[in-house]
Scaffold this active site. Structure first.
Site, short mmCIF file in Angstrom:
data_model
loop_
_atom_site.label_atom_id
_atom_site.label_comp_id
_atom_site.label_asym_id
_atom_site.label_seq_id
_atom_site.Cartn_x
_atom_site.Cartn_y
_atom_site.Cartn_z
N ARG A 238 -62.50 11.42 41.53
CA ARG A 238 -61.38 10.55 41.18
C ARG A 238 -61.84 9.45 40.23
O ARG A 238 -61.12 9.11 39.29
CB ARG A 238 -60.78 9.90 42.44
CG ARG A 238 -59.60 9.02 42.12
CD ARG A 238 -58.86 8.59 43.35
NE ARG A 238 -59.68 7.71 44.17
CZ ARG A 238 -59.34 7.29 45.38
NH1 ARG A 238 -58.21 7.69 45.90
NH2 ARG A 238 -60.12 6.49 46.06
N ARG B 259 -57.64 -0.23 61.21
CA ARG B 259 -59.01 0.20 60.89
C ARG B 259 -60.09 -0.70 61.45
O ARG B 259 -61.24 -0.58 61.07
CB ARG B 259 -59.15 0.53 59.41
CG ARG B 259 -59.38 -0.49 58.43
CD ARG B 259 -58.82 -0.05 57.09
NE ARG B 259 -59.71 0.41 56.09
CZ ARG B 259 -59.29 1.17 55.06
NH1 ARG B 259 -58.05 1.59 54.98
NH2 ARG B 259 -60.10 1.51 54.13
P1 AP5 Z 1 -57.66 2.37 51.16
O1 AP5 Z 1 -56.81 2.39 49.98
O2 AP5 Z 1 -57.08 2.67 52.48
O3 AP5 Z 1 -58.91 3.29 50.83
P2 AP5 Z 1 -59.91 4.21 51.67
O4 AP5 Z 1 -59.56 4.39 53.09
O5 AP5 Z 1 -61.27 3.68 51.38
O6 AP5 Z 1 -59.79 5.58 51.08
P3 AP5 Z 1 -59.02 6.26 49.90
O7 AP5 Z 1 -57.64 5.72 49.76
O8 AP5 Z 1 -59.90 6.20 48.71
O9 AP5 Z 1 -59.04 7.75 50.42
P4 AP5 Z 1 -57.93 8.66 51.08
O10 AP5 Z 1 -58.40 9.10 52.40
O11 AP5 Z 1 -56.58 8.04 50.98
O12 AP5 Z 1 -58.01 9.92 50.13
P5 AP5 Z 1 -57.09 10.31 48.86
O13 AP5 Z 1 -55.88 10.98 49.33
O14 AP5 Z 1 -56.95 9.14 47.97
O15 AP5 Z 1 -58.34 0.94 51.26
C1 AP5 Z 1 -58.88 0.32 50.12
C2 AP5 Z 1 -59.33 -1.09 50.47
O16 AP5 Z 1 -58.19 -1.87 50.85
C3 AP5 Z 1 -60.29 -1.23 51.65
O17 AP5 Z 1 -61.63 -1.01 51.25
C4 AP5 Z 1 -60.01 -2.67 52.08
O18 AP5 Z 1 -60.63 -3.58 51.22
C5 AP5 Z 1 -58.52 -2.77 51.90
N1 AP5 Z 1 -57.77 -2.37 53.10
C6 AP5 Z 1 -56.85 -1.35 53.19
N2 AP5 Z 1 -56.36 -1.25 54.43
C7 AP5 Z 1 -57.00 -2.22 55.15
C8 AP5 Z 1 -56.95 -2.61 56.50
N3 AP5 Z 1 -56.15 -1.98 57.39
N4 AP5 Z 1 -57.74 -3.63 56.90
C9 AP5 Z 1 -58.54 -4.28 56.04
N5 AP5 Z 1 -58.65 -3.95 54.74
C10 AP5 Z 1 -57.87 -2.93 54.30
O19 AP5 Z 1 -58.04 11.40 48.19
C11 AP5 Z 1 -59.26 11.03 47.54
C12 AP5 Z 1 -59.48 11.93 46.32
O20 AP5 Z 1 -59.65 13.28 46.75
C13 AP5 Z 1 -58.28 11.97 45.35
O21 AP5 Z 1 -58.76 12.07 44.04
C14 AP5 Z 1 -57.53 13.23 45.77
O22 AP5 Z 1 -56.78 13.78 44.72
C15 AP5 Z 1 -58.65 14.13 46.21
N6 AP5 Z 1 -58.27 15.08 47.28
C16 AP5 Z 1 -57.48 14.82 48.36
N7 AP5 Z 1 -57.37 15.91 49.15
C17 AP5 Z 1 -58.13 16.88 48.55
C18 AP5 Z 1 -58.41 18.25 48.88
N8 AP5 Z 1 -57.92 18.85 49.99
N9 AP5 Z 1 -59.23 18.95 48.05
C19 AP5 Z 1 -59.75 18.37 46.94
N10 AP5 Z 1 -59.50 17.08 46.56
C20 AP5 Z 1 -58.70 16.35 47.37
#
Ligand code: AP5
Ligand code: MG
Length: 194
Positions: free
Chosen positions: A127, A88
């Site tokens: 969420r 990322r």
């Molecule tokens: P990370 O855990 O990767 O979080 P993010 O990318 O900010 O995003 P999310 O995990 O919240 O979203 P997602 O796209 O996975 O969606 P989800 O399926 O959960 O990272 C968190 C932190 O860790 C970073 O900020 C950083 O600090 C650190 N980090 C991690 N990787 C790193 C890296 N490579 N380098 C540096 N730091 C790092 O879905 C979201 C919600 O929507 C859920 O409630 C779900 O049920 C709902 N949902 C999903 N699909 C649908 C749909 N089709 N319709 C309706 N609702 C839906």
């Protein structure tokens, strides 16, 4: 199959990654999940990243790079893997390139989940209200969600350009139900591995 799933916070990467991993029988390597596990366990890694994660910033590239390189070297990743949340930053692309080169493999594709900002904000806000992972994520507070989106635009979007130049991007419409998004992704992946 060696792939990565890419998209803004709340795009549904984790949700889709779990389904893809089950259907294609490959390990799901989610860096956010791995870091949250470390925070929960109170390990040295967890203690070093907790505050950064709660602020919506990225943890240092070298730190997460080591975690991913070690995970890719485990036996179950030899058949393939799905990266979620990594790489990322541009620097992490280089770290991944080196790790894959030393394993003698390459990426087959990068799935980009396209979801408009108002929808990702609504999903994350939903969420944070429901705590649907059994616990409320510390980074799902409104001001931290805004910071995560800002960090994504600034540091993570450039990663898509790199893979675009390498012709590895598979764009998928991430709106609609979880099932309909999964069917779109599955269709694209079947073409990719054919
Ligand atoms: P990370 O855990 O990767 O979080 P993010 O990318 O900010 O995003 P999310 O995990 O919240 O979203 P997602 O796209 O996975 O969606 P989800 O399926 O959960 O990272 C968190 C932190 O860790 C970073 O900020 C950083 O600090 C650190 N980090 C991690 N990787 C790193 C890296 N490579 N380098 C540096 N730091 C790092 O879905 C979201 C919600 O929507 C859920 O409630 C779900 O049920 C709902 N949902 C999903 N699909 C649908 C749909 N089709 N319709 C309706 N609702 C839906
Ligand atoms: Mg996730």
């Amino acid at each position: 199959m060696r792939i990565a799933i890419f998209g803004p916070p709340g795009a549904g990467k984790g949700t889709q990654a779990r389904l893809i991993a089950a259907r294609f029988r490959i390990p799901h390597i989610g860096t956010g999940d791995m870091l949250r596990d470390a925070v929960r366990s109170g390990s040295e890694l967890g203690r070093s990243v907790k505050d950064v994660m709660e602020s919506g910033q990225l943890v240092p590239d070298e730190l997460i790079g080591e975690v991913v390189a070690a995970r890719l070297g485990e036996p179950d990743a030899a058949r393939g893997f799905l990266l979620d949340g990594f790489p990322r930053t541009k620097k992490q692309v280089g770290i991944l390139d080196d790790a894959l080169e030393s394993l003698g493999v390459g990426l087959d594709g990068v799935i980009v989940l396209e979801v408009p900002e108002r929808i990702v904000i609504a999903r994350l806000a939903g969420r944070s209200r429901s705590g649907d992972d059994g616990e409320v994520r510390a980074d799902d507070r409104e001001e931290v969600i805004r910071e995560r989106l800002r960090v994504y635009e600034e540091q993570t979007e450039p990663v898509a350009e790199i893979y675009g130049r390498r012709k590895l991007i598979v764009t998928v419409d991430g709106t609609g139900t979880i099932e309909s998004v999964f069917e779109r992704i599955s269709g694209s992946l079947q073409e990719l591995v054919r």
